[in-house]
Structures are given as structure tokens and as C-alpha cells.
Write an enzyme that holds these catalytic residues in place. Sequence first.
Site, PDB file in Angstrom:
ATOM      1  N   LEU A 160      44.345  37.159  39.846  1.00 32.06           N
ATOM      2  CA  LEU A 160      44.367  35.754  39.458  1.00 32.06           C
ATOM      3  C   LEU A 160      43.140  35.480  38.630  1.00 32.06           C
ATOM      4  O   LEU A 160      43.183  34.118  37.806  1.00 32.06           O
ATOM      5  CB  LEU A 160      44.309  35.518  40.842  1.00 32.06           C
ATOM      6  CG  LEU A 160      45.114  35.148  42.292  1.00 32.06           C
ATOM      7  CD1 LEU A 160      45.327  34.580  43.394  1.00 32.06           C
ATOM      8  CD2 LEU A 160      47.018  34.539  41.208  1.00 32.06           C
ATOM      9  N   GLY A 163      35.697  38.442  37.281  1.00 41.30           N
ATOM     10  CA  GLY A 163      34.440  37.954  37.530  1.00 41.30           C
ATOM     11  C   GLY A 163      33.432  38.741  37.490  1.00 41.30           C
ATOM     12  O   GLY A 163      33.605  39.992  37.388  1.00 41.30           O
ATOM     13  N   GLY A 164      32.120  38.298  37.538  1.00 41.42           N
ATOM     14  CA  GLY A 164      30.691  39.336  37.549  1.00 41.42           C
ATOM     15  C   GLY A 164      30.896  40.341  38.922  1.00 41.42           C
ATOM     16  O   GLY A 164      30.745  41.156  38.557  1.00 41.42           O
ATOM     17  N   GLY A 166      33.963  41.370  40.866  1.00 42.80           N
ATOM     18  CA  GLY A 166      35.344  41.517  41.033  1.00 42.80           C
ATOM     19  C   GLY A 166      36.050  41.077  40.496  1.00 42.80           C
ATOM     20  O   GLY A 166      35.967  40.241  39.697  1.00 42.80           O
ATOM     21  N   ILE A 167      37.706  40.864  41.426  1.00 42.43           N
ATOM     22  CA  ILE A 167      38.310  40.832  40.394  1.00 42.43           C
ATOM     23  C   ILE A 167      39.298  40.069  41.738  1.00 42.43           C
ATOM     24  O   ILE A 167      39.445  40.713  43.449  1.00 42.43           O
ATOM     25  CB  ILE A 167      39.565  41.615  40.481  1.00 42.43           C
ATOM     26  CG1 ILE A 167      38.707  42.750  38.984  1.00 42.43           C
ATOM     27  CG2 ILE A 167      40.929  41.350  39.628  1.00 42.43           C
ATOM     28  CD1 ILE A 167      39.300  43.626  38.328  1.00 42.43           C
ATOM     29  N   VAL A 168      39.770  38.982  42.020  1.00 39.07           N
ATOM     30  CA  VAL A 168      40.911  38.197  42.603  1.00 39.07           C
ATOM     31  C   VAL A 168      42.318  38.560  42.662  1.00 39.07           C
ATOM     32  O   VAL A 168      42.907  38.174  41.202  1.00 39.07           O
ATOM     33  CB  VAL A 168      40.824  37.464  42.937  1.00 39.07           C
ATOM     34  CG1 VAL A 168      41.439  36.204  44.090  1.00 39.07           C
ATOM     35  CG2 VAL A 168      39.029  36.814  42.513  1.00 39.07           C
ATOM     36  N   LYS A 182      39.522  38.761  47.109  1.00 41.18           N
ATOM     37  CA  LYS A 182      38.707  38.884  45.932  1.00 41.18           C
ATOM     38  C   LYS A 182      37.909  40.399  46.284  1.00 41.18           C
ATOM     39  O   LYS A 182      36.880  40.560  47.577  1.00 41.18           O
ATOM     40  CB  LYS A 182      37.714  38.265  46.600  1.00 41.18           C
ATOM     41  CG  LYS A 182      36.268  38.238  45.416  1.00 41.18           C
ATOM     42  CD  LYS A 182      35.364  36.889  45.987  1.00 41.18           C
ATOM     43  CE  LYS A 182      34.128  37.217  44.997  1.00 41.18           C
ATOM     44  NZ  LYS A 182      33.552  36.153  45.107  1.00 41.18           N
ATOM     45  N   ASP A 281      25.856  26.578  41.211  1.00 48.30           N
ATOM     46  CA  ASP A 281      26.989  27.092  40.035  1.00 48.30           C
ATOM     47  C   ASP A 281      28.031  26.493  40.337  1.00 48.30           C
ATOM     48  O   ASP A 281      29.241  26.740  40.023  1.00 48.30           O
ATOM     49  CB  ASP A 281      27.652  28.257  40.151  1.00 48.30           C
ATOM     50  CG  ASP A 281      28.520  29.297  38.811  1.00 48.30           C
ATOM     51  OD1 ASP A 281      27.367  29.210  37.943  1.00 48.30           O
ATOM     52  OD2 ASP A 281      28.986  30.336  39.131  1.00 48.30           O
TER      53      ASP A 281
END
Length: 477
Positions: A160, A163-164, A166-168, A182, A281
Site C-alpha cells: 500500500l 516509507g523511511g 518500513g513498508i505497509v 506495517k 509530521d
Amino acid sequence: MKIRRLNNNSLTGPCPDSLSKIEGLTLVDLSFNNLSGALPKISARTFKIMGNPLICNSENNCSAVSPEPLLFPPDGMRDQSQSGGGRSHRVAIALASSVGSVCVVLIIIGFLWWRYRHNQQIFFDINDQYDPEVRLGHLKRYGFKELRAATDHFNPKNILGRGGFGIVYKGCLHDGTVVAVKRLKDYNIPGGEVQFQTEVEMISLALHRNLLRLCGFCVTENERLLVYPYMPNGSVASRLRDNVHGKPALDWSRRKKIALGTARGLLYLHEQCDPKIIHRDVKAANILLDEDFEAVVGDFGLAKLLDHRESHVSTAVRGTVGHIAPEYLSTGQSSEKTDVFGFGILLLELITGQKALDFGRASNTKGVMLDWAKKLHQEGKLNLMVDKDLRNNYDRVELEEMVQVALLCTQFHPAHRPKMFEVVRMLEGDGLAERWEASQNVDTPRLRSSENTPQRYSDFIEESSLVVEAMELSGPR
């Protein structure tokens, strides 16, 4: 929100009955002390008592192992054993005492080993035998095999977002529930384990319809995973800029709804949590959309707790360039006003449909959306700011109002920015005209005449003496 953290304090004796008299407790953490005796009835959503081997259970039977009792023969056999009874009795006592002593020594060694292992890790020390059905408060601990099967062995087709940290992945649990999983790339990277712990603690404490709800987590020796509800409409950023699946563009009414929902979520973090939470953020990529296009604030990996008596917290500068408030860039001090600044940039993203830093490259704005928006507002050319995907289907008055709220939120001086409760009121149509008029009368000639004071947001970025990391975080997209 009431929290009582008494863990790792070497407390001894029974648990105080006064804890049972405190109403509205959210978290009570008594783990890793030397408490003993029965526990009072404590009405807290999350109650941690691990690492107290002398605590008694609900039946009032202490968990510490005591020496085994002596075993006597049945009544019918006692007469037959009277001659050697005295000697056998003494042998039994000696044997039981020896077994009991060994058990006590083993318990002490086991407890010391547990404390040592606990001190080696920031978060939980979990083995493969842990029951995945056990819940901590409303959080469930999932087994790694279950999540691996749910994501089809973390199939790239189910990704989906990246990112810095990990992966979702999109996943489907064995009961048919669709979730977002995640998976941290490597929790041993700088900040990885802390980021994981932060998300678990922050999201478990903050419960609101406009905040991402954490379903559970998975911890093994080599894996750290978080499980969230699946958001069928993705992130605001994906619907504004990455519309590759043929989904219709967000219309104006939905963009207004997203702005108001996000503001309400941030208001809850700032005003209704104790301690309050600073997200740090806020951007379109971290605002998710549920099945009803309701805004859900996600990705708490950079969030910080802040006591209501404190005005700010000083940290290394982290976040996404183009969304970071000027005072955070220059001093490293963040407060709820840094979230207000990020929210103002989010409003500009909703209006323009573009990223804050990649905007206006063809113009003389060095790719910074905020400077470009201020210039267009001064020139009365707001129509040039509007996302072309809206095809002029928007309300001109509401556009002017949203731009004014965005510019109020992104003033360089944090004291001049509104609080989130004021932002919510202005988005609901209350008090904007007065606040805008007051902002135009703010006396800042001294600041404007100073040669050392940046006049544009791009100047703050260039002149910052701090190293800023442009991080695309890994919240469910």
C-alpha cells in the site's frame, strides 16, 4: 486521560488499594517491581503487572512456587508403617526442603534473567510460545505466521505504501478482516525501535474518530509489525496526486470535510489528551480516508508527549521539508504550534493538489508552495492556485476563507498562529473575519526591517544551520 507509570522502580509489598479508588485511569503500569500479595480491583483500560513474580492471582493464590507438601499414606496403611514412620517422616521433610530450596533458587535465577533480558530491549521481549490471543488493553498481539499468511507472504502486489521506516501491506486475516500491516524494514536502524514503540504507545492512548486506531502489533526476535484498519480510500496525498487507478478526484466538499476532520483530530491530541501529543509530521500523505472519506490522522512515528505545563520540547529536527515550522527548523523546538503550521501547509495541498516542496518550479519560488500562495493572495489571483482537477467546481468565497486560514496557520512567528480549537471554529465559519483583520494589524516592521530575518519560507530552509532530514514516513497510505 490519567496515566500511572510505576514500572522499574523496585517497589515492594502489596499493591496500594488507593489505585482502585482512582476513576478514569487509562494506563496503570506496575511491571518489573517486587510487588507481592493480592491485587486490588483497578479499573484501567490497560493494566501491566509483568515482572512481579510474587503477585497473587484472582483466586488469591500467589504465583511464587512454595515447597511441595508432605504426602502421608492412607489411614489403612498407617499402622503397617508405624515402625519406620519416624525415619520416613524425617526423610520426607529433608527431601521436601531440598526440593523447595532448589525451586526458590531457580525462581530467583529466572527472575534475574528476565530482568536482564528486559533491560536489553526498549519494548517487549516475546518468544514464539506467547499466546497471540492475549490482548493488552484494546490491542491484540498477533503471531508473525498469521500476518505473513494474511499478506500472502508479504507479496509486493499487496504493498500500500513505502516509507523511511518500513513498508505497509494490505492483508486479510483468517476471519476475513481486511487490515493494513506495517512492517519495519529494520528495527535496528537508528530510531527504528523507538519509532515502533512510539507508535504503539501514542496510538493506544489516543482514541478519536479522526485518529488512526491501532488494532495490534507483532514482536519477534527479528520482526516488528503494526496492524491497522484498512483504509479503502488511501491517503489524501494518493487521491490528490497519484490518481492512477481511475478513481475520481476529490471534489471541493470532500476537501473541506477532510480539512475539518483533520483539525478535529489534531485538536484532540493538543487539548484533550493528558499529556498532550504533538504529531510533528502533519501532511497529506499522513491523512488517511476511510470508507466515508472521513479524515483519519495517521503515522505517529515522530509524535512526542508534552505535559500541559510545558510550552515546547527540543529535539533533533525531523519531519518533511516544506511542512516544518520555521522555529523548529532554526531552534529544534517543537510545540502544538508546529502542528498548526503543518496543518496550514496541508490546507494548501488540498487547494492546489500538489506537494509543498515540489510546487511552482516554473515560477520564481524555489519550489516552495507557501511563498507562491502568499504571492498569489497578495495579487488577488487565487484562481491560479486551485487544483485543475476541480475543473472550477468550487466556491470562491470558501476558497478565500480556506486560504486565509492556511496563511494564519503558517505565520512565521508561532505566537501569531491560532490554536487548533480556533482553527476548528474558523473552518466551521466562526471568527475568521475578526482573526484575519487582527493579523493584518500585527506590528512587525522591526522584524521586516531586520537584515537577518528571512522574508520567505524558502529562506528559512536555506539558512537553517541544522541538518534536516526529508523523511517519507511509513504510515498506511
